[in-house]
Design a protein around this motif. Structure first.
Motif, PDB file in Angstrom:
ATOM      1  N   ASN A  87      44.286  32.692  34.717  1.00 57.21           N
ATOM      2  CA  ASN A  87      44.867  32.132  35.862  1.00 57.21           C
ATOM      3  C   ASN A  87      44.365  32.366  37.166  1.00 57.21           C
ATOM      4  O   ASN A  87      44.989  33.164  37.854  1.00 57.21           O
ATOM      5  CB  ASN A  87      46.349  32.114  35.667  1.00 57.21           C
ATOM      6  N   GLN A  88      43.087  31.682  37.539  1.00 54.28           N
ATOM      7  CA  GLN A  88      42.754  32.062  38.734  1.00 54.28           C
ATOM      8  C   GLN A  88      43.306  31.602  39.828  1.00 54.28           C
ATOM      9  O   GLN A  88      43.394  32.305  40.878  1.00 54.28           O
ATOM     10  CB  GLN A  88      41.108  31.326  38.853  1.00 54.28           C
ATOM     11  N   GLU A  89      44.118  30.581  39.860  1.00 56.04           N
ATOM     12  CA  GLU A  89      44.883  30.304  41.009  1.00 56.04           C
ATOM     13  C   GLU A  89      45.937  31.086  41.070  1.00 56.04           C
ATOM     14  O   GLU A  89      46.154  31.516  42.390  1.00 56.04           O
ATOM     15  CB  GLU A  89      45.553  28.841  40.521  1.00 56.04           C
ATOM     16  N   THR A  90      46.744  31.584  40.268  1.00 58.06           N
ATOM     17  CA  THR A  90      47.886  32.663  40.417  1.00 58.06           C
ATOM     18  C   THR A  90      47.217  33.929  41.080  1.00 58.06           C
ATOM     19  O   THR A  90      47.680  34.484  41.756  1.00 58.06           O
ATOM     20  CB  THR A  90      48.464  32.770  39.221  1.00 58.06           C
ATOM     21  N   TRP A  91      45.841  34.244  40.554  1.00 56.69           N
ATOM     22  CA  TRP A  91      45.309  35.378  40.846  1.00 56.69           C
ATOM     23  C   TRP A  91      45.073  35.402  42.698  1.00 56.69           C
ATOM     24  O   TRP A  91      45.227  36.290  43.283  1.00 56.69           O
ATOM     25  CB  TRP A  91      44.025  35.831  40.336  1.00 56.69           C
ATOM     26  N   ASN A  92      44.621  34.226  42.945  1.00 51.17           N
ATOM     27  CA  ASN A  92      44.207  33.961  44.259  1.00 51.17           C
ATOM     28  C   ASN A  92      45.452  34.186  45.080  1.00 51.17           C
ATOM     29  O   ASN A  92      45.306  34.723  46.207  1.00 51.17           O
ATOM     30  CB  ASN A  92      43.376  32.517  44.472  1.00 51.17           C
ATOM     31  N   ASN A  93      46.367  33.413  44.767  1.00 52.86           N
ATOM     32  CA  ASN A  93      47.723  33.335  45.655  1.00 52.86           C
ATOM     33  C   ASN A  93      48.484  34.608  45.646  1.00 52.86           C
ATOM     34  O   ASN A  93      49.044  34.966  46.552  1.00 52.86           O
ATOM     35  CB  ASN A  93      48.551  32.451  45.039  1.00 52.86           C
ATOM     36  N   GLN A  94      48.174  35.476  44.783  1.00 47.28           N
ATOM     37  CA  GLN A  94      48.786  36.686  44.731  1.00 47.28           C
ATOM     38  C   GLN A  94      48.061  38.149  45.141  1.00 47.28           C
ATOM     39  O   GLN A  94      48.482  39.224  45.151  1.00 47.28           O
ATOM     40  CB  GLN A  94      49.281  37.046  43.318  1.00 47.28           C
ATOM     41  N   LEU A  95      46.671  37.813  45.397  1.00 45.54           N
ATOM     42  CA  LEU A  95      45.811  39.029  45.799  1.00 45.54           C
ATOM     43  C   LEU A  95      46.234  39.740  46.917  1.00 45.54           C
ATOM     44  O   LEU A  95      46.327  40.986  46.889  1.00 45.54           O
ATOM     45  CB  LEU A  95      44.440  38.499  46.193  1.00 45.54           C
ATOM     46  N   ASP A  96      46.794  39.265  47.938  1.00 44.12           N
ATOM     47  CA  ASP A  96      47.343  39.979  49.185  1.00 44.12           C
ATOM     48  C   ASP A  96      48.554  40.996  48.709  1.00 44.12           C
ATOM     49  O   ASP A  96      48.383  42.045  48.878  1.00 44.12           O
ATOM     50  CB  ASP A  96      47.752  39.214  50.169  1.00 44.12           C
ATOM     51  N   ASP A  97      49.459  40.313  47.822  1.00 46.47           N
ATOM     52  CA  ASP A  97      50.516  40.911  47.392  1.00 46.47           C
ATOM     53  C   ASP A  97      50.129  42.153  46.500  1.00 46.47           C
ATOM     54  O   ASP A  97      50.659  43.063  46.373  1.00 46.47           O
ATOM     55  CB  ASP A  97      51.598  40.020  47.001  1.00 46.47           C
ATOM     56  N   ASN A  98      49.148  41.813  45.633  1.00 46.01           N
ATOM     57  CA  ASN A  98      48.820  42.736  44.464  1.00 46.01           C
ATOM     58  C   ASN A  98      47.912  43.898  44.995  1.00 46.01           C
ATOM     59  O   ASN A  98      48.258  44.987  44.524  1.00 46.01           O
ATOM     60  CB  ASN A  98      47.698  41.880  43.603  1.00 46.01           C
ATOM     61  N   LEU A  99      47.326  43.567  46.097  1.00 43.85           N
ATOM     62  CA  LEU A  99      46.393  44.631  46.917  1.00 43.85           C
ATOM     63  C   LEU A  99      47.418  45.762  47.641  1.00 43.85           C
ATOM     64  O   LEU A  99      47.619  46.955  47.669  1.00 43.85           O
ATOM     65  CB  LEU A  99      45.433  44.356  47.893  1.00 43.85           C
ATOM     66  N   GLN A 100      48.850  45.054  48.028  1.00 45.78           N
ATOM     67  CA  GLN A 100      49.551  46.050  48.789  1.00 45.78           C
ATOM     68  C   GLN A 100      50.341  46.776  47.628  1.00 45.78           C
ATOM     69  O   GLN A 100      50.655  47.952  48.043  1.00 45.78           O
ATOM     70  CB  GLN A 100      50.824  44.911  49.357  1.00 45.78           C
ATOM     71  N   ASN A 101      50.611  46.175  46.599  1.00 44.30           N
ATOM     72  CA  ASN A 101      51.105  46.788  45.531  1.00 44.30           C
ATOM     73  C   ASN A 101      50.255  47.961  44.968  1.00 44.30           C
ATOM     74  O   ASN A 101      50.992  49.077  44.949  1.00 44.30           O
ATOM     75  CB  ASN A 101      51.677  46.080  44.396  1.00 44.30           C
ATOM     76  N   LEU A 102      49.115  47.725  44.864  1.00 48.01           N
ATOM     77  CA  LEU A 102      48.028  48.763  44.413  1.00 48.01           C
ATOM     78  C   LEU A 102      47.992  49.889  45.273  1.00 48.01           C
ATOM     79  O   LEU A 102      47.993  50.961  44.975  1.00 48.01           O
ATOM     80  CB  LEU A 102      46.576  48.222  44.227  1.00 48.01           C
ATOM     81  N   ALA A 103      47.918  49.808  46.539  1.00 47.73           N
ATOM     82  CA  ALA A 103      47.938  50.700  47.670  1.00 47.73           C
ATOM     83  C   ALA A 103      49.284  51.512  47.648  1.00 47.73           C
ATOM     84  O   ALA A 103      49.162  52.790  47.734  1.00 47.73           O
ATOM     85  CB  ALA A 103      48.122  50.096  49.206  1.00 47.73           C
ATOM     86  N   GLN A 104      50.615  51.044  47.353  1.00 51.38           N
ATOM     87  CA  GLN A 104      51.813  51.709  47.181  1.00 51.38           C
ATOM     88  C   GLN A 104      51.682  52.794  45.835  1.00 51.38           C
ATOM     89  O   GLN A 104      51.822  53.714  46.061  1.00 51.38           O
ATOM     90  CB  GLN A 104      52.915  50.812  47.255  1.00 51.38           C
TER      91      GLN A 104
END
Length: 842
Positions: A521-538
Motif C-alpha cells: 500500500n504505497q499511498e498509506t506508506w507515503n502518508n505515514q512516513l513522517d509518523d513512522n519515522l517518529q515512532n522508530l526514533a522513539q
C-alpha cells in the motif's frame, strides 16, 4: 468472532512466518491477547492450506507452532485439527495395503535409499496419515506373529529402516509422519530386544527418542519425557568404549532433550550431574559428547555440541564457562569456513547457520563487560563475503608488491591442499590438515601486519580510520533485545546502549508493518512516513543514544544491522529536528567497520571524469528535467549514453569509459528483488544491469562516486540473518568505487532531478560527497516555491536550459495556485529522505 480479530490473527501468523529465526517467542509475547483457541484453529487451518499447495515445510512449521501453543495455552490440539484419521472404505483399505507393501519393497530393495523411496512417498502423500499408521501396526503385528523368527526379524528390520526414512521425509504432514515413524519403531521393538539384539535395540531407542522429541501430536511435556527415557535406554547398551560415535550422538540428543524439558526444575535440567554413567542433564550430556566429537575428527558435530553446551551454560548464568565454550566453537566454525571452496553462496549459508553462535557470544561478552570483544565478534559475523572479496580485489592497493606475491603464493598453496582434501586424493589426511592450518596461519599473520580482517579484526585498529570529529553508531539485533554501540571520536572507546525486551518486540512489529505497507500500500506508506519515522526514533531511543555522542562531534557514521539497513535513519526526527541536522559534516552509512577500514585504503583524489546513463527508457525521456545535461557541465571530461544508447551491452562490451570515470551516474528505473537480491538491478535500454553483472563485469578502478538516481537502488537483503550486505551498493563498492549514493525506496522523478542538480552544485564547491548530499537534501526540504524559482533563474554552471526551466515552472505554477508562494513542496521526507551515502563519504 469479528472480522477485525480474524484479520489480526492472520497478520500475526504472517509476521511469524516472515520473521527471523529466534524472534517468534518475542512476537507471540507481544501479541498474547490474540492467543486463544480460535487463533489455534486458524493456525491449523492455514497449515492445511499450505499442505494442499505443496508447501509442506511451511505447513509443518505451523503445525509445530500449534502444538507448542496448545501446551502453553492448555488447549488440546486435537480439538482444533481436522479429523484424526481419514475415513476409508474397504476398497480403500486394499489400496492402502498395496501402497504399504510397495513402500516396504522399495525400502528393502534399495537398502533404505531415500532417493528411491522418497519419490514413491511424494506421489502418495495423501495416504501418509493415521490410517496408514494403524494399518501398518495391524498388518505387521499379524505377520510377525504368524511367521518364523528369521522372517519376523527381516520384516522388523525393514520397518525400522522405513521409520528412519519417514521421520526425515520433508514432505507430507509432519505430524502424521512422526506418528508413522513411532508406530514402526514400536513394531520393531516387539522383535528386537535388549537381550537378543542389544546394538540394534540401542539404535532403535535413539531413533525413537528423536521421533518423540520432534513429535507434534500429544502432550509436549510427555513427549520429551519419552524422548529422554529412550535416549537413556540407548546409552545403557551404546557405550563409549564399544560405539563411541553413536554414544556421542545419543549424548548430544539427550542434552537437547534435557535443554527443552518442561517438567522438573529448569536449573537442574541444565546442571551437571551424572547417574549410573548416563548424563542426567543438558550440560552433562553435551560435555560427554565432546569426548568423542573432537575438532579434528568431527568438526561439524564439535561445533554444534559446543554451541549447545555454551547455550546451556549461558542459560545457567555460568557466563565465564559460556564464553570459553563459545570461543572454542567459533574456532571450529572458522576452520570449517576456511575449508569451503564451493563459492560465496555456500559461505553465506554457513554464516546464516552459525549466526546464533556469534549472537550468543556477543550477548555473553556484554554481560561480562567485554564491550570491545563484543563488537569484534559482531564484525566477524557480518559482511564476511564482501570483506574477503574486496580484500582479494584490492590486494595490490593495500599491500607492498612483495607481500602481494607472498599472499598469492600462499593462497595458491591453500587452494591446492584444499582440493586434495575435498577430492579425497590426500595420501596422509592428518598431515595435510596440519599443513593447511599452518598455511592459513602464515597468510593471516602476513595480512594482519597491514590490515587485520575477518577472524583477526580488532577494535583497537579503528583509531586509524575514525578522526576526532567523527562518531559511529553500530546497531546489533540480538535474541530478545537490540544494542547500539557508540564508538567515540578517535575510535578508542565504546559506549553501549541496550533495549528492553518490550522495545525489541515493538521494533519487530514496527519493521514488519513498515515493510508490509511499502510493498502492498504505497499511498498509506507515503502518508505515514513522517509518523513512522517518529515512532522508530522513539522505539530506538535515539535521544538516549545520542546523549552518548560528544557534543563537539561533527560527523556521524551509521552501521545498521539486518532490516535496519532498509530505513532512512538519517531522517529520524530527534530534538525538534532531524538526525542529519545535528551533524554539520553529515550522516553517512557503511555496511560494517571492516568495510569502512578497507575502503579507507582506496585513494581516489581525481574528480574530473563523468560517465552517465541517462533516461534509457521512453517513460523517462522527459523526466530528468535536463539534470544530466546540467551536471556534466561541471566536469572536464564527460561521456553520456542517452535514451536508446544507454544499453547494458554497450558498457559490458566496451568498458573503457567506466574504468576511467571518476563519477558514474545513472538516471533510470531501479528495483530490488527481495527473493533473489542478485537479480536486483538498473533498467537500461536493452535489459536490466543486474547486481550479478556489476559484480562480474564492472571494474571501477578510478571511481570515487557512483550516483544511482533510481528507485530502490540502495535497498539490500534485510532478512538475511547473517547480515551479509547484498544489494546494488555492495556491487559498486566491490567493483571499486569508494562511495555510492542511492535510494531506499521509490522516488519522485522531479524531486530527484532537483536534488541531484543541487547535490552536484554543492559537491563542486565543497568537494565532500556526504556534506554535499546532506546540504542538498536540507535545501530541497526547506526551500519554498518562490526560492526555487529564484534558484532556477540564477546564473550558474549547472543551469537548466530554457526548455526545462519552462517545464518546471509550469509544475510550480500549479502548486503555487493551490498553496501559495511560501509553500515548501518537498517538505515531506518522502521527497528527500530516500537518498543516502554509503562508503567513505569524501
Amino acid at each position: 468472532m469479528n472480522e477485525q480479530r480474524l484479520q489480526a490473527y492472520y497478520q500475526l501468523i504472517q509476521q511469524l512466518l516472515s520473521c527471523a529465526d529466534g524472534e517468534e517467542s518475542a512476537i507471540l509475547q507481544a501479541n498474547s491477547e490474540l492467543l486463544d483457541a480460535d487463533f489455534l484453529q486458524m493456525v491449523v487451518g492455514l497449515a492445511g492450506m499450505f499442505s494442499q499447495k505443496g508447501e509442506e515445510n511451511t505447513a509443518n512449521w505451523l503445525l509445530a507452532l500449534a502444538s507448542q501453543l496448545s501446551e502453553y495455552l492448555n488447549i488440546p490440539l486435537e480439538e482444533n485439527t481436522p479429523e484424526a484419521e481419514t475415513p476409508v472404505s474397504e476398497a480403500d483399505i486394499e489400496t492402502y495395503l498395496l501402497f504399504l507393501l510397495e513402500v516396504l519393497q522399495a525400502t528393502v530393495e534399495s537398502q533404505g535409499n531415500s532417493q528411491v523411496v522418497y519419490p514413491l512417498l511424494e506421489d502418495n502423500t495423501d495416504k501418509l496419515n493415521l490410517t496408514f499408521a494403524n494399518l501398518l501396526q495391524a498388518w505387521a503385528t499379524t505377520i510377525i506373529a504368524e511367521t518364523e523368527p528369521e522372517t519376523a526379524q527381516s520384516l522388523a528390520m525393514i520397518i525400522g529402516n522405513f521409520s528412519n526414512l519417514i521421520q526425515q521425509f520433508p514432505l507430507g504432514n509432519k505430524a502424521n509422519n512422526m506418528e508413522i515413524a513411532i508406530t514402526g519403531y514400536e513394531i520393531a521393538f516387539t522383535v528386537f530386544t535388549r537381550q537378543t539384539s542389544p546394538e540394534l535395540w540401542g539404535t532403535l531407542q535413539n531413533n525413537l527418542g528423536i521421533a518423540y522429541r520432534n513429535r507434534i501430536r500429544g502432550d509436549k511435556a510427555q513427549n520429551l519425557e519419552n524422548a529422554i527415557a529412550a535416549y537413556t535406554a540407548a546409552l545403557e547398551v551404546t557405550t563409549r568404549d564399544d560405539f563411541p560415535v553413536d554414544w556421542a550422538m545419543t549424548q548430544n540428543n539427550l542434552g537437547n532433550a534435557y535443554f527443552d524439558r518442561i517438567r522438573g526444575d529448569k536449573a537442574q535440567n541444565l546442571e551437571n550431574a551424572i547417574d549410573y554413567g548416563a548424563a542426567r542433564s543438558a550440560i552433562a550430556a553435551f560435555t560427554a559428547a565432546l569426548e568423542v566429537y573432537t575438532r579434528d575428527d568431527f568438526p561439524q558435530n564439535n561445533a554444534e555440541t559446543l554451541l549447545n553446551l555454551g547455550i546451556a551454560y549461558q542459560d545457567s548464568q555460568k557466563l565465564d564457562l559460556a564464553y570459553d565454550t563459545f570461543t572454542q566453537a567459533i574456532v571450529t566454525v572458522e576452520n570449517i569456513r576456511g575449508e569451503i571452496i564451493s563459492g560465496e553462496e555456500s559461505k553465506r549459508k554457513q554464516a546464516e547457520e552459525w549466526n546464533q553462535l556469534y549472537r550468543r557470544m556477543v550477548e555473553v561478552c556484554l554481560d561480562l563487560g567485554r564491550e570491545t570483544e563484543a563488537i569484534s565478534y559482531i564484525e566477524r559475523s557480518k559482511t564476511r563475503n564482501l570483506v574477503e572479496q574486496i580484500l582479494s580485489r584490492d590486494l595490490e592497493n593495500i599491500f607492498p608488491s612483495g607481500v602481494v606475491t607472498q599472499l598469492q603464493e600462499l593462497e595458491s598453496q591453500i587452494a591446492t591442499e584444499q582440493n586434495l582434501i575435498q577430492t579425497g586424493k590426500a595420501e596422509n589426511y592428518q598431515n595435510l590438515v596440519q599443513t593447511l592450518q599452518e598455511l592459513r596461519q602464515q597468510r593471516q599473520q602476513l595480512q594482519d601486519q597491514y590490515l587485520p580482517l575477518g577472524a583477526s579484526f580488532n577494535f583497537t585498529s579503528l583509531n586509524n580510520i575514525v578522526d576526532q570529529q567523527t562518531a559511529i553508531i553500530e546497531w546489533y539485533i540480538a535474541t530478545n533485545k537490540f544494542f547500539a554501540f557508540v564508538i567515540q571520536p578517535g575510535g578508542k572507546e565504546i559506549k553501549v546502549w541496550q533495549s528492553s525486551a518490550e522495545k525489541f518486540d515493538q521494533l519487530i512489529d514496527w519493521a514488519n508493518k513498515y515493510i508490509n505497507d511499502y510493498n502492498k500500500n504505497q499511498e498509506t506508506w507515503n502518508n505515514q512516513l513522517d509518523d513512522n519515522l517518529q515512532n522508530l526514533a522513539q522505539i530506538l531511543h535515539l535521544e538516549e543514544i545520542l546523549n552518548l555522542v560528544p557534543s563537539e562531534c561533527k560527523k556521524l557514521i551509521l552501521i545498521p544491522h539486518r532490516f535496519l539497513h532498509l530505513f532512512p535513519l538519517h531522517a529520524l526526527p530527534v530534538k525538534n529536528s532531524y538526525l542529519m541536522d545535528l551533524f554539520p559534516q553529515g550522516v553517512g552509512y557503511v555496511p560494517s567497520l571492516q568495510i569502512l577500514q578497507q575502503i579507507q585504503q582506496r585513494q581516489r583524489d581525481n574528480f574530473q571524469s563523468f560517465f552517465a546513463m541517462q533516461t534509457p527508457t521512453e517513460d523517462l525521456y522527459e523526466k530528468d528535467l535536463g539534470a544530466v545535461t546540467a551536471i556534466k557541465k561541471q566536469f572536464a571530461n564527460s561521456h553520456v549514453l542517452k535514451k536508446s544508447e544507454a544499453k547494458k551491452s554497450t558498457i559490458i562490451q566496451n568498458p573503457e569509459h567506466l574504468t576511467t570515470a571518476h563519477n558514474l551516474f545513472f538516471f533510470c528505473h531501479g528495483s530490488f528483488d527481495s527473493n533473489s537480491p542478485l537479480d536486483s538491478g538498473l533498467l537500461l535500454a536493452d535489459e536490466v544491469l543486474k547486481l550479478a553483472d556489476i559484480i562480474t563485469h564492472l571494474q571501477l578502478e578510478n571511481c570515487r562516486l557512483v550516483t544511482l538516481a533510481a528507485c530502490e537502488s540502495g535497498m539490500i537483503d534485510g532478512y538475511n540473518i547473517s547480515d551479509e550486505y547484498i544489494g546494488l551498493p555492495s556491487g559498486f563498492l566491490l567493483a571499486g568505487s569508494t562511495n555510492v549514493v542511492s535510494s531506499l525506496s521509490t522516488v519522485n522523478s522531479t524531486a530527484t532531478a532537483l536534488l541531484m542538480i543541487r547535490f552536484y552544485e554543492e559537491l563542486k564547491h565543497q568537494n565532500n560527497i556526504l556534506l554535499a548530499l546532506q546540504t542538498a537534501q536540507i535545501w530541497l526540504r526547506d526551500t519554498t516555491i518562490q526560492d526555487l524559482r529564484t534558484w532556477l533563474t540564477e546564473p550558474k554552471e549547472s543551469s537548466l536550459t530554457f526548455a526545462w526551466q519552462s517545464e518546471i515552472n509550469k509544475y510550480f505554477d500549479r502548486l503555487e495556485q493551490e498553496n501559495g508562494a511560501n509553500y515548501q513542496p518537498f517538505r515531506s521526507p518522502v521527497h528527500w529522505s530516500a537518498f543516502c551515502c554509503i562508503g567513505k563519504g569524501v
